[in-house]
Design an enzyme around this catalytic site. Structure first.
Site, PDB file in Angstrom:
ATOM      1  CB  SER A  51     -35.756   3.886 -13.050  1.00 33.94           C
ATOM      2  OG  SER A  51     -36.734   3.081 -12.772  1.00 33.94           O
ATOM      3  CG  ASP A 181     -34.333   0.999 -11.313  1.00 36.48           C
ATOM      4  OD1 ASP A 181     -33.577   2.157 -11.204  1.00 36.48           O
ATOM      5  OD2 ASP A 181     -35.509   1.286 -11.422  1.00 36.48           O
TER       6      ASP A 181
END
Length: 320
Positions: A51, A181
């Site tokens: 991320s 993500d």
């Protein structure tokens, strides 16, 4: 060049997810680099990031200085995470919180036309494939069988690893795959990096050293309602998400120390109050920079002893 001598230490930098809190991670690296007058990427043979950590890892691999990454977050953060109020807050219960367009624009501006394979460091960056309900990992071409990911534009890799569910829509920029993500399964990517070094690059476990940076560890009180709670109890305050994310992060750390020993795994993840920082709390940018400066100062002797003198062997991609 892609299989360093087995007797030489092999250093891994692992960077957690955490939205705008990535400012802390980048600030830590920037302060260490400034104090020791080094290029901090030279100290590491492989960089893993999830991320926001994936965005930082990409920046480092593609030649950005940690201080430039801090400036990127400070400049682009308010556009990526605009302030919400009133009815907009209610919308988040049924729809993604933010548009992906400002994030895409920021990533394109940052990485321009560079490809993932242009990285001067081995990188490993996790995402998740919603369509096939399977993990998805981007890897630089540091092994002959890694023939695809290097061709992907860097901004698309960054978007794939940072499209956090409920905050952003999933992205289909990479081969039309539904990617979100990587934090949903590997917010702390330490174990992924260890497995990659051991299983793919063929580095013995006793040669591995890890510096793992979190984005702050919130001290949370698990309310009594969770003992027998249903969906509402676990949804309030994002309790379920928080427990799952914290649990997998702790598991990765403890697994790493079990394999390598506590002396070869350093984890920097300061305790903070439960409501001190948030994934989209751009108004706390200065506080995150200050916390990075403080904790890097305290950690400096450890970094100097264990990581600063190492110089990674040159990395030559198998494919160009």
């Amino acid at each position: 060049m892609n299989n360093p001598a087995q007797t030489k230490p092999f250093h891994i930098l692992s960077l957690d997810g955490g939205g705008i809190k990535g400012i802390f991670s980048a600030a830590v690296l920037a302060a260490i680099e400034d104090d020791l007058k080094i290029n901090i990427v030279d100290c590491f043979d492989l960089i893993a990031g999830t991320s926001t950590g994936g965005i930082i890892a990409l920046g480092l691999g593609l030649g950005m200085k940690p201080r430039e990454i801090v400036e990127f977050y400070v400049r682009e953060g308010p556009r990526i995470f605009p302030h919400w109020c009133g009815a907009k807050r209610l919308q988040h219960w049924v729809y993604r919180k933010f548009s992906s367009e400002p994030l895409i624009a920021a990533l394109k501006s940052c990485f321009k036309d560079k490809r993932f394979g242009d990285s001067k460091k081995r990188l490993i960056i996790p995402s998740y494939n919603l369509g096939d309900d399977d993990v998805y990992i981007f890897r630089t071409p540091h092994h002959d069988r890694l023939k695809r990911d290097y061709k992907v534009p860097a901004w698309k890799v960054a978007l794939a690893t940072s499209s956090a569910p409920t905050f952003f829509s999933c992205t289909r920029e990479v081969d039309s795959v539904r990617l979100v993500d990587g934090g949903v399964w590997a917010n702390n990517p330490t174990m992924i990096a260890i497995i990659e070094a051991y299983g793919t690059v063929k580095i013995p476990l006793d040669s591995l050293w890890v510096f793992s940076i979190g984005t702050s560890d919130a001290v949370s009180h698990r309310r009594q309602r969770l003992n027998h709670g249903g969906i509402i109890s676990w949804a309030l305050g994002n309790a379920a998400v928080d427990v799952i994310m914290r649990g997998q992060s702790l598991a990765a750390y403890h697994q790493a120390t079990h394999l390598l020993g506590r002396d070869r795994v350093e984890r920097l993840n300061p305790k903070v109050a439960a409501d001190e920082f948030s994934l989209d709390g751009v108004h706390k940018a200065d506080d995150l920079i200050g916390k990075g400066a403080h904790h890097s100062r305290v950690f400096m002797p450890i970094f100097t002893e264990k990581f600063a003198t190492h110089r990674a062997a040159p990395y030559g991609p198998m494919h160009t």
